[in-house]
Design a protein around this motif. Structure first.
Motif: not given
Lengths: 104, 457
Positions: A82-83, A86-87, A89, A92, B34-35, B79, B353
């Motif tokens: 997921d992380r 997320e990138m 998406g 940010r 993602r979904r 995380r 990122e």
């Protein structure tokens, strides 16, 4: 369940597995690998069954180790995928990532 | 608890299996990825609830406690890990999954009968151990706890063959007798085999090995599904095994390698070994200020980021340089080779990122025609993916690999640590061309200096 039924499941799942990834952009190879990695963490189901039916303490201890390892695989796998995704998406809040980088 | 009927249980497991198929399908496209992953997680959660509600289990609180502990370890680890360290975390997760499957099969040994189940137990113990140990070695290589170069000791092929034969023999022993001792021997030999097979693999190929071991773990999960008579494990494991095999082949072909060559190449004279030989042909090296002038007075710049940028963790500095150039009215595009970084697609994740907008990341086919209209191609820590030998010299190990066509740019700037060749171990003739300028040093240091110089222009 009889052997032939299980064999049928196996063969059909092989074909689905081959088909589902046949055309994939290389951009997504890493998240795909990570996602597939998370799915095999479902061995947790097996580990829980073995732990719940353990008849002796040593068996229970080894089974609980298996539960721990499988949980790390399953939960960690989905979270890290997921992380990664997320990138993709979108952008940010500007600066949040560079601030994080500067802090370390 | 036993409150779900066998029929309902089967239906719910079927739904979970469908979730996994939809998850893999969703992950195949950027929009739905993602979904897709969330659907997979939902399927896993459903399966966990079902197993607790449909099976007579003791020690439920203890098991739930251990699951909570595992979650408490896994979530922060996933995380907080740095994006550049993602590959080794995936390797680690894969390894523990394989280890869990091997342990489950080991414990089930005393409860199974029948040839088929015993074969499945032997397979799971052996391959699970290989996957666990192999993943541990890939983790150590990626984390640089051990040398990333291929490790080959004298007589290694003989030792590997002996261990492999021993594993097979003890698997047969286990299948024929169902002896618990045989399963311990098999577990030990499988662990040794996993270590021995991965040691000779070079750092650049490690991601493909992770993907292969991932497929292996999938198959062990499928086999333990057979042992436990659990269709969900069977289907989910097989899905991962099959799709993981396809993915491994796709990754290998994107890198112009074969899976067999990666696993055994080091024994054939080391085509996987990154050569450390230095060339003494003359090159034009320059200072950060010169590079800044080249960039600052260009109109179109194409950045080609590679492994070196990922290793130096220079993606944020790179992004800042791109923003600074854009502020000066210079058009900046990133040309991403399919295997740039440590894994296919890894570079896109790293740049995303660092807040590089998705629109300026161009894939290879899209960016290649643009090189001839670009003033400067800035190659940061990449080598093999821009080596014209892939097109021009049929004898070269990378011949046939698709490359980024930087050679047609007016000026080419390489930021490199040294004159060492890339992982393919071959020289890059582009480095000696008149339009090429080199700036030596760690990618992050070099980029920081160039950035400062550009700001001062």
């Amino acid at each position: 369940m009889d052997a032939i039924t299980l064999l049928t499941f196996f063969v059909l799942a092989v074909f689905v597995g081959f088909e589902v990834f046949s055309k994939v952009s290389s951009t997504l190879h890493t998240p795909l690998m990570s996602g597939a990695n998370a799915i095999h963490g479902i061995i947790l189901v097996g580990a829980v069954i073995v732990a719940g039916q353990a008849e002796s303490v040593p068996v229970l201890v080894v089974a609980l180790i298996a539960v721990l390892l499988a949980t790390v695989n399953l939960v960690g796998g989905f979270v890290v995928t997921d992380r990664m995704l997320e990138m993709f998406g979108g952008r940010r809040a500007p600066g949040s990532a560079s601030a994080k980088e500067g802090a370390k | 608890m036993n409150i779900l009927s066998p029929e309902l249980t089967a239906v719910l497991y079927l739904i979970a299996a469908v979730c996994f198929i939809l998850a893999l399908k969703g992950l195949s496209s950027p929009k739905s990825a993602r979904r897709g992953n969330l659907i997979g997680a939902f399927g896993a959660l459903l399966a966990m609830v079902v197993v607790f509600l449909s099976t007579e289990l003791d020690n439920v609180l203890l098991i739930l406690g251990v699951i909570a502990l595992g979650t408490a370890i896994a979530v922060p680890a996933s995380r907080l890990v740095k994006m550049t360290q993602m590959p080794q975390l995936v390797a680690l997760f894969n390894g523990v999954g394989g280890g869990a499957a091997a342990l489950v099969a080991l414990l089930e040994l005393t409860h199974v009968d029948g040839l088929g189940s015993l074969i499945a137990v032997a397979f799971t113990v052996l391959v699970g151990a290989v996957s666990f140990a192999g993943s541990a070695i890939t983790f150590a290589k990626l984390q640089e706890l051990m040398p990333t170069r291929p490790i080959v000791f004298p007589g290694a092929p003989v030792v590997i063959s002996l261990v492999a034969l021993g594993s097979l023999a003890s698997a047969v022993w286990l299948v024929l007798t169902g002896d618990v001792l045989a399963s311990y021997v098999l577990l030990a030999l499988g662990t040794a085999l996993g270590v021995l097979v991965v040691l000779p693999v070079g750092g650049a190929d490690v991601p493909i090995v992770i993907s292969l071991l991932n497929a292996f773990t999938g198959l062990t999960v499928a086999a333990s599904g057979l042992v436990l008579g659990n269709t969900l494990l069977l289907v989910a494991g097989t899905l991962v095994g099959a799709s993981g095999t396809i993915l491994t082949r796709a990754m290998a072909s994107a890198m112009g390698r074969s899976v067999v060559g990666i696993l055994f190449g080091a024994f054939r004279g080391g085509s996987t070994a990154g050569s450390t030989a230095m060339s003494d042909r003359p090159v034009r090296s320059s200072s950060a200020e010169d590079v800044a002038i080249l960039l600052g007075y260009a109109q179109r710049v194409i950045v080609v980021p590679g492994y070196g940028l990922a290793v130096a963790q220079a993606q944020h500095t790179m992004a800042e340089l791109a923003t600074t150039l854009e502020a000066k009215g210079i058009e900046v595009v990133f040309g991403i080779h399919p295997v740039a970084g440590r894994m296919p697609g890894h570079m896109n994740v790293l740049l995303a990122e660092a807040n590089v907008p998705y629109e300026v990341l161009a894939e290879m086919d899209e960016v290649n025609p643009q090189f001839k209209n670009c003033d400067v191609a800035l190659v940061v820590g990449a080598n093999d993916v821009v080596n014209p030998a892939a097109k021009t010299s049929p004898g070269s190990p990378i011949y046939g690999m698709p490359i980024l066509d930087v050679a047609s740019a007016r000026q080419v700037v390489f930021l490199k640590r040294s004159m060492r060749p890339g992982f393919a171990g071959i020289e890059n003739d582009l480095l000696f061309e008149p339009q090429t300028t080199l700036l030596f040093g760690d990618a992050k240091d070099s980029l920081t200096k160039v950035l400062t110089a550009v700001k001062n222009l």
